[in-house]
Each structure stands twice: as structure tokens, then as C-alpha cells.
Write a protein that holds these residues in place. Structure first.
Motif, short mmCIF file in Angstrom:
data_model
loop_
_atom_site.label_atom_id
_atom_site.label_comp_id
_atom_site.label_asym_id
_atom_site.label_seq_id
_atom_site.Cartn_x
_atom_site.Cartn_y
_atom_site.Cartn_z
N MET A 44 14.02 48.72 -73.13
CA MET A 44 14.36 49.72 -72.16
C MET A 44 13.18 50.68 -71.99
O MET A 44 12.63 51.18 -72.96
N VAL A 45 12.80 50.91 -70.76
CA VAL A 45 11.69 51.79 -70.45
C VAL A 45 12.23 53.19 -70.22
O VAL A 45 13.17 53.38 -69.45
N GLN A 46 11.63 54.18 -70.89
CA GLN A 46 12.10 55.55 -70.76
C GLN A 46 10.90 56.48 -70.65
O GLN A 46 9.92 56.34 -71.37
N VAL A 47 11.00 57.43 -69.72
CA VAL A 47 9.93 58.40 -69.50
C VAL A 47 10.57 59.79 -69.45
O VAL A 47 11.59 59.99 -68.80
N THR A 48 9.95 60.75 -70.12
CA THR A 48 10.44 62.12 -70.07
C THR A 48 9.63 62.91 -69.05
O THR A 48 8.41 62.74 -68.95
N VAL A 49 10.32 63.74 -68.28
CA VAL A 49 9.69 64.58 -67.29
C VAL A 49 9.31 65.90 -67.96
O VAL A 49 10.16 66.60 -68.50
N ILE A 50 8.03 66.24 -67.92
CA ILE A 50 7.53 67.46 -68.55
C ILE A 50 7.11 68.43 -67.47
O ILE A 50 6.29 68.11 -66.60
N GLY A 51 7.66 69.62 -67.51
CA GLY A 51 7.26 70.66 -66.57
C GLY A 51 7.60 70.37 -65.12
O GLY A 51 6.87 70.77 -64.23
N ASN A 52 8.69 69.65 -64.87
CA ASN A 52 9.13 69.31 -63.51
C ASN A 52 8.07 68.55 -62.72
O ASN A 52 8.04 68.63 -61.49
N ASP A 53 7.20 67.83 -63.40
CA ASP A 53 6.16 67.05 -62.73
C ASP A 53 6.67 65.62 -62.54
O ASP A 53 6.38 64.73 -63.34
N VAL A 54 7.44 65.42 -61.48
CA VAL A 54 8.08 64.13 -61.24
C VAL A 54 7.05 63.08 -60.83
O VAL A 54 7.15 61.92 -61.22
N ASN A 55 6.04 63.46 -60.06
CA ASN A 55 5.04 62.50 -59.61
C ASN A 55 4.28 61.89 -60.79
O ASN A 55 4.05 60.68 -60.84
N GLN A 56 3.90 62.70 -61.76
CA GLN A 56 3.19 62.19 -62.93
C GLN A 56 4.11 61.28 -63.74
O GLN A 56 3.67 60.23 -64.22
N SER A 57 5.37 61.66 -63.88
CA SER A 57 6.32 60.85 -64.63
C SER A 57 6.56 59.52 -63.94
O SER A 57 6.69 58.48 -64.59
N LEU A 58 6.64 59.53 -62.61
CA LEU A 58 6.81 58.29 -61.85
C LEU A 58 5.61 57.37 -62.04
O LEU A 58 5.76 56.15 -62.18
N LYS A 59 4.42 57.94 -62.05
CA LYS A 59 3.21 57.16 -62.26
C LYS A 59 3.22 56.51 -63.64
O LYS A 59 2.89 55.32 -63.79
N ILE A 60 3.65 57.25 -64.66
CA ILE A 60 3.74 56.72 -66.01
C ILE A 60 4.79 55.61 -66.08
O ILE A 60 4.59 54.57 -66.72
N LEU A 61 5.93 55.82 -65.40
CA LEU A 61 7.00 54.82 -65.39
C LEU A 61 6.52 53.52 -64.77
O LEU A 61 6.77 52.43 -65.29
N LYS A 62 5.82 53.61 -63.64
CA LYS A 62 5.32 52.41 -62.98
C LYS A 62 4.33 51.66 -63.87
O LYS A 62 4.36 50.43 -63.94
N LYS A 63 3.48 52.39 -64.57
CA LYS A 63 2.51 51.77 -65.46
C LYS A 63 3.21 51.04 -66.60
O LYS A 63 2.85 49.92 -66.96
N LYS A 64 4.25 51.67 -67.18
CA LYS A 64 5.01 51.04 -68.26
C LYS A 64 5.73 49.79 -67.77
O LYS A 64 5.78 48.77 -68.46
N MET A 65 6.31 49.87 -66.58
CA MET A 65 7.01 48.72 -66.01
C MET A 65 6.04 47.58 -65.73
O MET A 65 6.37 46.41 -65.92
N GLN A 66 4.84 47.91 -65.31
CA GLN A 66 3.82 46.89 -65.05
C GLN A 66 3.46 46.17 -66.35
O GLN A 66 3.36 44.95 -66.38
N ARG A 67 3.28 46.93 -67.44
CA ARG A 67 2.96 46.33 -68.73
C ARG A 67 4.09 45.46 -69.25
O ARG A 67 3.83 44.44 -69.88
N GLU A 68 5.32 45.86 -69.00
CA GLU A 68 6.49 45.11 -69.47
C GLU A 68 6.70 43.83 -68.65
O GLU A 68 7.40 42.93 -69.09
N GLY A 69 6.13 43.76 -67.45
CA GLY A 69 6.30 42.58 -66.61
C GLY A 69 7.53 42.63 -65.73
O GLY A 69 8.00 41.60 -65.26
N VAL A 70 8.05 43.81 -65.49
CA VAL A 70 9.27 43.96 -64.70
C VAL A 70 9.01 43.56 -63.25
O VAL A 70 9.81 42.85 -62.63
#
Length: 68
Positions: free
Chosen positions: A1-27
Motif C-alpha cells: 500500500m502506497v501512503q504519502v503524508t501531506v506536510i504544510g498543506n502542500d498538496v502538489n508536492q505530495s501528489l508528485k511524491i505519490l506519483k513517483k512512488k506509484m511509478q516505482r511500484e509498477g502501478v
């Protein structure tokens, strides 16, 4: 399960991190493969090509580390 925490209401940065993790996982690759049916011969050819790609990548890494 891929999980990302949003820090400081920075949704764009969190979305970027989520996409990178999903790419590594092969989703994304899995989603692309499941969009439509793949024939057995096509699946076999794809798996063979992936194996060749992995072997070449491994050989490049070995050459870089060992020097031959």
C-alpha cells in the motif's frame, strides 16, 4: 500500500511524491496492461523482452562497478 503524508498543506508536492512512488511500484504499468486483453503470444513476447532488458541493465551495472 502506497501512503504519502501531506506536510504544510502542500498538496502538489505530495501528489508528485505519490506519483513517483506509484511509478516505482509498477502501478501505472499494471493499469496499462489490464486495460485490454493480451494474447498469450503477446504476453510471452513482452515477458521475454523485459527479461532481456533486465539482463542488459544488470550487465551495464556490473561493468560500471567491476570495470569489465
Amino acid at each position: 500500500m502506497v501512503q504519502v503524508t501531506v506536510i504544510g498543506n502542500d498538496v502538489n508536492q505530495s501528489l508528485k511524491i505519490l506519483k513517483k512512488k506509484m511509478q516505482r511500484e509498477g502501478v501505472f504499468r499494471e493499469m496499462k496492461l489490464r486495460r485490454c486483453h493480451e494474447k498469450n503470444c503477446e504476453k510471452k513476447a513482452r515477458r521475454k523482452a523485459e527479461a532481456v532488458r533486465r539482463a542488459r541493465k544488470q550487465m551495464r551495472k556490473r561493468i560500471d562497478t567491476e570495470g569489465f
